[in-house]
Design an enzyme around this catalytic site. Structure first.
Site, short mmCIF file in Angstrom:
data_model
loop_
_atom_site.label_atom_id
_atom_site.label_comp_id
_atom_site.label_asym_id
_atom_site.label_seq_id
_atom_site.Cartn_x
_atom_site.Cartn_y
_atom_site.Cartn_z
N SER A 8 66.99 158.67 -72.79
CA SER A 8 67.30 158.41 -74.19
C SER A 8 66.34 159.12 -75.14
O SER A 8 65.17 159.36 -74.82
CB SER A 8 67.25 156.90 -74.46
OG SER A 8 65.94 156.40 -74.18
N ASN A 52 59.61 160.40 -74.83
CA ASN A 52 58.25 160.01 -74.48
C ASN A 52 57.76 160.72 -73.22
O ASN A 52 56.62 161.19 -73.16
CB ASN A 52 58.18 158.50 -74.27
CG ASN A 52 58.42 157.71 -75.54
OD1 ASN A 52 58.40 158.26 -76.64
ND2 ASN A 52 58.67 156.42 -75.40
N GLN A 168 64.71 149.62 -68.13
CA GLN A 168 65.45 148.55 -68.79
C GLN A 168 66.96 148.68 -68.61
O GLN A 168 67.72 147.77 -68.97
CB GLN A 168 65.08 148.51 -70.27
CG GLN A 168 63.63 148.11 -70.51
CD GLN A 168 63.21 148.26 -71.96
OE1 GLN A 168 63.72 149.11 -72.69
NE2 GLN A 168 62.27 147.44 -72.39
N ASN A 191 58.71 149.12 -62.39
CA ASN A 191 57.59 148.21 -62.52
C ASN A 191 57.80 147.02 -61.60
O ASN A 191 58.83 146.93 -60.92
CB ASN A 191 57.36 147.80 -63.98
CG ASN A 191 58.51 146.98 -64.58
OD1 ASN A 191 59.23 146.27 -63.87
ND2 ASN A 191 58.69 147.07 -65.89
N THR A 220 54.79 150.14 -60.41
CA THR A 220 53.67 150.07 -61.34
C THR A 220 53.30 148.62 -61.63
O THR A 220 54.16 147.74 -61.68
CB THR A 220 53.98 150.80 -62.65
OG1 THR A 220 55.15 150.23 -63.26
CG2 THR A 220 54.25 152.28 -62.39
N GLY A 225 47.17 149.15 -61.91
CA GLY A 225 47.48 150.40 -61.22
C GLY A 225 48.89 150.41 -60.70
O GLY A 225 49.83 150.01 -61.38
N GLY A 252 54.66 153.24 -69.73
CA GLY A 252 55.39 153.59 -68.52
C GLY A 252 55.92 155.01 -68.58
O GLY A 252 55.95 155.73 -67.57
N ASP A 253 56.35 155.44 -69.76
CA ASP A 253 56.84 156.80 -69.91
C ASP A 253 55.71 157.82 -69.76
O ASP A 253 55.91 158.90 -69.19
CB ASP A 253 57.51 156.97 -71.27
CG ASP A 253 58.76 156.11 -71.42
OD1 ASP A 253 59.42 155.84 -70.39
OD2 ASP A 253 59.06 155.68 -72.55
#
Length: 301
Positions: A8, A52, A168, A191, A220, A225, A252-253
């Site tokens: 996106s 990002n 997401q 994650n 993640t 870490g 995260g990006d």
């Protein structure tokens, strides 16, 4: 060589709530939730996963090719990406729609509540993965549902090894669809929360998932870490202490930008993840997903 980043592009409206969500939301009353948060600060930032990730990858010295859709209000965003040196040839403009919009509230514990309007992102599938010999690696990041399904199929057919990063967007897919994504991917990154949802829907576990054809599964763990799983073996890559903690949006990006940088160069996965951890810790010290300043030397730290 270049990395194709499917995901996106969005404008993020980011607000901060100085309290804690846990103090305002009563668990036993969530079925009749009616709550309001006073947010004294508000910013509008360039965002979206593809933007990002591309920002961080390009700043490291990589070559980002962003594949996404923007609306009639997205010209300034495309111009910004071009100014950063990012390849925008795969960005499609939808004239009768708005660019995707993300609205976020972050509390004092860095928990976040997001609302997202997809806008032009819903038509991202109208752009096809290009036939280019310079695309060494790719990523399927959160995007329109149809775009994620189609672009994964196209990347796999083109022989481009890619990272599946549902983020997401994971709840949009059932177990069969997630299994298909994984079958086509070379790596998976999620994650810890997404990892639990992914394996539950697929009817497996992380260890078993990593024993498949995948070259690695990365989970993640925020400031702790990340775990790198390869053929059933777990390697903990320690987190990096942030010098300042201002805004988790886009951390995260930033991690994934570092991951792609390393994969482009053929690094082993723990080394890629270690760079991602450093970038996540750097990003959290800046507000927004594309305002952290990156010294390319961080890649050799």
């Amino acid at each position: 060589m270049a990395a194709l980043i499917c995901g996106s592009l969005a404008f993020d409206t980011i607000t901060n709530f100085p309290g804690r969500f846990a103090q305002q939301i009563l668990p036993e009353q969530v079925h009749i939730l009616n709550v309001s948060f006073l947010v004294p600060t508000l910013r509008r930032e360039f965002g979206g996963c593809a933007g990002n990730i591309g920002y961080t990858l390009q700043a490291l010295g990589g070559q980002a090719v962003v594949m996404a859709a923007v609306g009639s209000d997205g010209a300034d965003y495309v111009t910004r990406l071009q100014g950063l040196g990012i390849d925008t040839s795969c960005i499609h403009t939808v004239a009768d729609s708005y660019t995707a919009q993300g609205m976020c509230i972050t509390d004092a514990d860095n928990n976040q509540i997001w609302a997202f309007h997809p806008g032009a992102m819903s038509l991202a599938h109208l752009t096809e993965v290009p036939a280019r010999s310079d695309l060494k690696v790719g990523i399927i990041a959160p995007d329109g549902r149809d775009a994620m399904l189609l672009h994964a199929q196209q990347m796999h057919a083109a022989g481009i090894p890619f990272v599946f990063d549902p983020g997401q967007g994971l709840p949009m897919f059932d177990g069969a669809e997630l299994r298909r994504f994984v079958e086509q991917a070379t790596w998976v990154t999620v994650n810890d929360y997404e990892a639990r949802m992914l394996v539950e829907r697929m009817g497996t576990d992380i260890e078993s998932l990593s024993r498949s054809h995948l070259q690695g599964v990365i989970v993640t763990l925020a400031d702790q870490g990340c775990e790198v799983w390869q053929q059933g073996q777990r390697t903990l890559v320690p987190g990096v202490k942030a010098s300042d903690v201002l805004d988790p949006t886009g951390c995260g990006d930033a991690f994934r930008g570092g991951l792609l940088y390393g994969l482009e160069r053929g690094w082993d996965l723990p080394r890629c993840a270690a760079l991602g951890n450093r970038l996540g810790a750097l990003k959290i010290g800046s507000r927004g997903g594309q305002n952290h300043q990156i010294d390319p030397a961080i890649a050799e730290a």
